[in-house]
Design a protein around this motif. Structure first.
Motif, mmCIF file in Angstrom:
data_model
loop_
_atom_site.group_PDB
_atom_site.id
_atom_site.type_symbol
_atom_site.label_atom_id
_atom_site.label_comp_id
_atom_site.label_asym_id
_atom_site.label_seq_id
_atom_site.Cartn_x
_atom_site.Cartn_y
_atom_site.Cartn_z
ATOM 1 N N GLN A 65 -30.564 40.706 -8.429
ATOM 2 C CA GLN A 65 -31.679 40.372 -7.554
ATOM 3 C C GLN A 65 -31.646 38.904 -7.174
ATOM 4 O O GLN A 65 -31.944 38.536 -6.028
ATOM 5 N N ARG A 66 -31.261 38.059 -8.129
ATOM 6 C CA ARG A 66 -31.151 36.636 -7.819
ATOM 7 C C ARG A 66 -30.069 36.402 -6.771
ATOM 8 O O ARG A 66 -30.216 35.570 -5.873
ATOM 9 N N GLU A 67 -28.968 37.130 -6.881
ATOM 10 C CA GLU A 67 -27.889 37.003 -5.907
ATOM 11 C C GLU A 67 -28.353 37.458 -4.526
ATOM 12 O O GLU A 67 -28.034 36.845 -3.511
ATOM 13 N N VAL A 68 -29.106 38.567 -4.496
ATOM 14 C CA VAL A 68 -29.635 39.085 -3.228
ATOM 15 C C VAL A 68 -30.584 38.072 -2.603
ATOM 16 O O VAL A 68 -30.511 37.787 -1.402
ATOM 17 N N ASN A 69 -31.474 37.505 -3.422
ATOM 18 C CA ASN A 69 -32.427 36.508 -2.913
ATOM 19 C C ASN A 69 -31.699 35.301 -2.341
ATOM 20 O O ASN A 69 -32.080 34.772 -1.288
ATOM 21 N N SER A 70 -30.648 34.867 -3.027
ATOM 22 C CA SER A 70 -29.864 33.732 -2.552
ATOM 23 C C SER A 70 -29.177 34.057 -1.232
ATOM 24 O O SER A 70 -29.137 33.240 -0.305
ATOM 25 N N LEU A 71 -28.648 35.287 -1.133
ATOM 26 C CA LEU A 71 -27.960 35.729 0.080
ATOM 27 C C LEU A 71 -28.934 35.798 1.255
ATOM 28 O O LEU A 71 -28.639 35.327 2.357
ATOM 29 N N VAL A 72 -30.101 36.370 1.017
ATOM 30 C CA VAL A 72 -31.124 36.500 2.061
ATOM 31 C C VAL A 72 -31.552 35.112 2.546
ATOM 32 O O VAL A 72 -31.738 34.883 3.748
ATOM 33 N N GLU A 73 -31.690 34.182 1.607
ATOM 34 C CA GLU A 73 -32.090 32.819 1.970
ATOM 35 C C GLU A 73 -31.058 32.175 2.898
ATOM 36 O O GLU A 73 -31.408 31.524 3.883
ATOM 37 N N LYS A 74 -29.774 32.380 2.606
ATOM 38 C CA LYS A 74 -28.711 31.785 3.424
ATOM 39 C C LYS A 74 -28.681 32.397 4.823
ATOM 40 O O LYS A 74 -28.560 31.693 5.823
ATOM 41 N N ARG A 77 -31.337 31.396 7.473
ATOM 42 C CA ARG A 77 -31.169 30.127 8.180
ATOM 43 C C ARG A 77 -30.581 30.340 9.572
ATOM 44 O O ARG A 77 -30.699 29.486 10.452
ATOM 45 N N HIS A 78 -29.917 31.499 9.757
ATOM 46 C CA HIS A 78 -29.263 31.787 11.038
ATOM 47 C C HIS A 78 -29.984 32.874 11.847
ATOM 48 O O HIS A 78 -29.748 32.986 13.043
ATOM 49 N N TYR A 79 -30.839 33.652 11.174
ATOM 50 C CA TYR A 79 -31.420 34.813 11.847
ATOM 51 C C TYR A 79 -32.809 35.095 11.258
ATOM 52 O O TYR A 79 -33.016 34.944 10.045
ATOM 53 N N ASP A 80 -33.724 35.481 12.115
ATOM 54 C CA ASP A 80 -35.097 35.781 11.688
ATOM 55 C C ASP A 80 -35.132 37.179 11.058
ATOM 56 O O ASP A 80 -35.229 38.186 11.766
ATOM 57 N N LEU A 81 -35.041 37.247 9.746
ATOM 58 C CA LEU A 81 -34.959 38.524 9.035
ATOM 59 C C LEU A 81 -36.316 39.219 8.962
ATOM 60 O O LEU A 81 -37.351 38.545 8.899
ATOM 61 N N PRO A 82 -36.324 40.553 8.939
ATOM 62 C CA PRO A 82 -37.575 41.287 8.803
ATOM 63 C C PRO A 82 -38.245 40.966 7.466
ATOM 64 O O PRO A 82 -37.593 40.936 6.428
ATOM 65 N N SER A 83 -39.553 40.730 7.499
ATOM 66 C CA SER A 83 -40.269 40.368 6.270
ATOM 67 C C SER A 83 -40.933 41.572 5.613
ATOM 68 O O SER A 83 -41.327 41.506 4.451
ATOM 69 N N VAL A 113 -22.930 42.994 3.753
ATOM 70 C CA VAL A 113 -23.684 43.727 4.767
ATOM 71 C C VAL A 113 -25.130 43.833 4.296
ATOM 72 O O VAL A 113 -25.405 44.394 3.238
ATOM 73 N N LEU A 114 -26.052 43.269 5.060
ATOM 74 C CA LEU A 114 -27.478 43.359 4.766
ATOM 75 C C LEU A 114 -28.065 44.444 5.651
ATOM 76 O O LEU A 114 -27.991 44.353 6.881
ATOM 77 N N ILE A 115 -28.632 45.466 5.041
ATOM 78 C CA ILE A 115 -29.162 46.611 5.786
ATOM 79 C C ILE A 115 -30.671 46.672 5.626
ATOM 80 O O ILE A 115 -31.194 46.704 4.511
ATOM 81 N N TYR A 116 -31.381 46.678 6.754
ATOM 82 C CA TYR A 116 -32.832 46.819 6.774
ATOM 83 C C TYR A 116 -33.148 48.169 7.424
ATOM 84 O O TYR A 116 -33.237 48.268 8.653
ATOM 85 N N PRO A 117 -33.330 49.234 6.622
ATOM 86 C CA PRO A 117 -33.471 50.586 7.171
ATOM 87 C C PRO A 117 -34.706 50.793 8.039
ATOM 88 O O PRO A 117 -34.639 51.459 9.067
ATOM 89 N N LYS A 118 -35.840 50.229 7.659
ATOM 90 C CA LYS A 118 -37.069 50.410 8.439
ATOM 91 C C LYS A 118 -36.959 49.739 9.804
ATOM 92 O O LYS A 118 -37.429 50.257 10.810
ATOM 93 N N SER A 119 -36.331 48.572 9.821
ATOM 94 C CA SER A 119 -36.187 47.823 11.067
ATOM 95 C C SER A 119 -34.976 48.271 11.870
ATOM 96 O O SER A 119 -34.827 47.894 13.035
ATOM 97 N N GLY A 120 -34.102 49.065 11.228
ATOM 98 C CA GLY A 120 -32.925 49.585 11.920
ATOM 99 C C GLY A 120 -31.888 48.527 12.243
ATOM 100 O O GLY A 120 -31.239 48.568 13.285
ATOM 101 N N ILE A 121 -31.733 47.539 11.341
ATOM 102 C CA ILE A 121 -30.804 46.429 11.590
ATOM 103 C C ILE A 121 -29.786 46.315 10.454
ATOM 104 O O ILE A 121 -30.137 46.426 9.280
ATOM 105 N N ALA A 122 -28.541 46.096 10.826
ATOM 106 C CA ALA A 122 -27.485 45.800 9.852
ATOM 107 C C ALA A 122 -26.851 44.472 10.244
ATOM 108 O O ALA A 122 -26.579 44.220 11.418
#
Length: 254
Positions: A65-74, A77-83, A113-122
Motif C-alpha cells: 500500500q505504501r508503494e501504491v501511495n508513492s506511485l499515485v503521488e508521482k 504530478r503529471h495527471y489529475d487522478l480520480p479522487s 499500469v494504474l487502473i481506475y475501474p469506476k472512472s474507466g481510465i487506465a
C-alpha cells in the motif's frame, strides 16, 4: 616532637596512594558504565529495526500500500487522478505477451499500469523516467484491462483550417484507433481558424477518450472556445487545427 612529626610524614604517603587509586576506580567505573549505556542503546535500535522488518514481513500488504501511495503521488504530478475511485496497480513483467494490444505498444518491462475501474481510465506509467506513456479507456463491464470502449463515443468534427474535406478524411481515419470506438455524428466548419486542434469533452464523462483524441488530432483538451456552437447529442467535439494538417489551402469545406 621529632618522633611525632616522623609518624605524620610516614602516614601521608599511603593517603595519597589511596586517593589516586580511588580516582582510577572512578574513571574505570565511568568508562564501563558508558559502554553499557551504548550497548543498551544499540540493542534497542536494532531491536526496533528488527520489529519493523518483522512487521513488514508479517503484513506485506502494508508495504504494498505504501508503494501504491508513492506511485499515485508521482503520477498525480503529471495527471489529475480520480479522487473517488479505488486504484488497482499492475506491473508489466513480460511485454512480449502484450503484443498486438495498442495500449501497450510503447510499454517496457517494469512499467506500471494504474487502473481506475469506476472512472474507466487506465494509465501506463514508467517509473524509470517518471513519465506517463499512455492513457486509455478501460472496459467497465467487469473487466479492468485496457480495452476498446464497449459503447461508441459520439464525436462532432469541426474544420478549423483552410484545408478542404478535412472532416471527411478524419472520419475515415478514426476507426483505425483500435483502443477507442467512435461514431461521427456531426461534421461542420468551425466559426474560427485554429492553429492547434482543440478537443472538448462536452459531457465530462469521457476524459480518457478526449485525451487520446487530442493526441490523435495533435491538440489539447480544452473547454468550448468562445464563438463555437455546442453540437447536440455529442460526447466529444474535435476542432481540427493547423497543427493536424500543415499548410492551409483554399476555402474549407467540412
Amino acid at each position: 616532637m621529632i618522633g611525632i612529626m616522623s609518624k605524620e610524614k610516614e602516614g601521608s604517603a599511603p593517603s595519597k596512594e589511596k586517593k589516586k587509586s580511588l580516582r582510577k576506580k572512578l574513571v574505570i567505573t565511568g568508562a564501563v558504565g558508558l559502554v553499557i549505556v551504548l550497548l543498551i542503546a544499540s540493542s534497542i535500535y536494532f531491536f526496533l529495526q528488527y520489529q519493523k522488518t518483522q512487521s513488514l514481513l508479517k503484513n506485506p500488504s502494508s508495504a504494498t500500500q505504501r508503494e501504491v501511495n508513492s506511485l499515485v503521488e508521482k503520477v498525480s504530478r503529471h495527471y489529475d487522478l480520480p479522487s473517488n475511485d479505488q486504484v488497482t496497480v499492475a506491473t508489466v513483467s513480460d511485454v512480449g505477451k502484450l503484443y498486438g494490444q495498442t495500449f501497450f505498444v510503447k510499454a517496457k518491462n517494469g512499467d506500471k499500469v494504474l487502473i481506475y475501474p469506476k472512472s474507466g481510465i487506465a494509465i501506463l506509467y514508467r517509473p524509470a523516467t517518471d513519465k506517463i506513456i499512455n492513457i486509455g479507456p478501460v472496459n467497465t463491464q467487469g473487466d479492468t484491462s485496457p480495452a476498446k470502449a464497449t459503447t461508441p463515443v459520439k464525436v462532432a468534427l469541426y474544420n478549423g483550417t483552410q484545408t478542404n474535406g478535412l472532416t471527411k478524411k478524419v472520419e475515415e481515419t478514426l476507426p483505425t484507433l483500435s483502443s477507442i470506438k467512435t461514431t461521427v455524428v456531426v461534421k461542420a466548419n468551425a466559426a474560427n481558424n485554429y492553429q492547434d486542434s482543440v478537443v472538448v469533452d462536452l459531457t465530462g464523462k469521457n476524459k480518457a477518450a478526449a485525451i487520446q483524441l487530442a493526441t490523435f488530432a495533435k491538440g489539447e483538451v480544452m473547454s468550448l472556445p468562445a464563438g463555437e456552437v455546442k453540437p447536440d447529442g455529442v460526447d466529444i467535439l474535435i476542432i481540427l487545427g493547423q497543427s493536424y494538417v500543415g499548410e492551409p489551402t483554399a476555402t474549407p469545406t467540412p
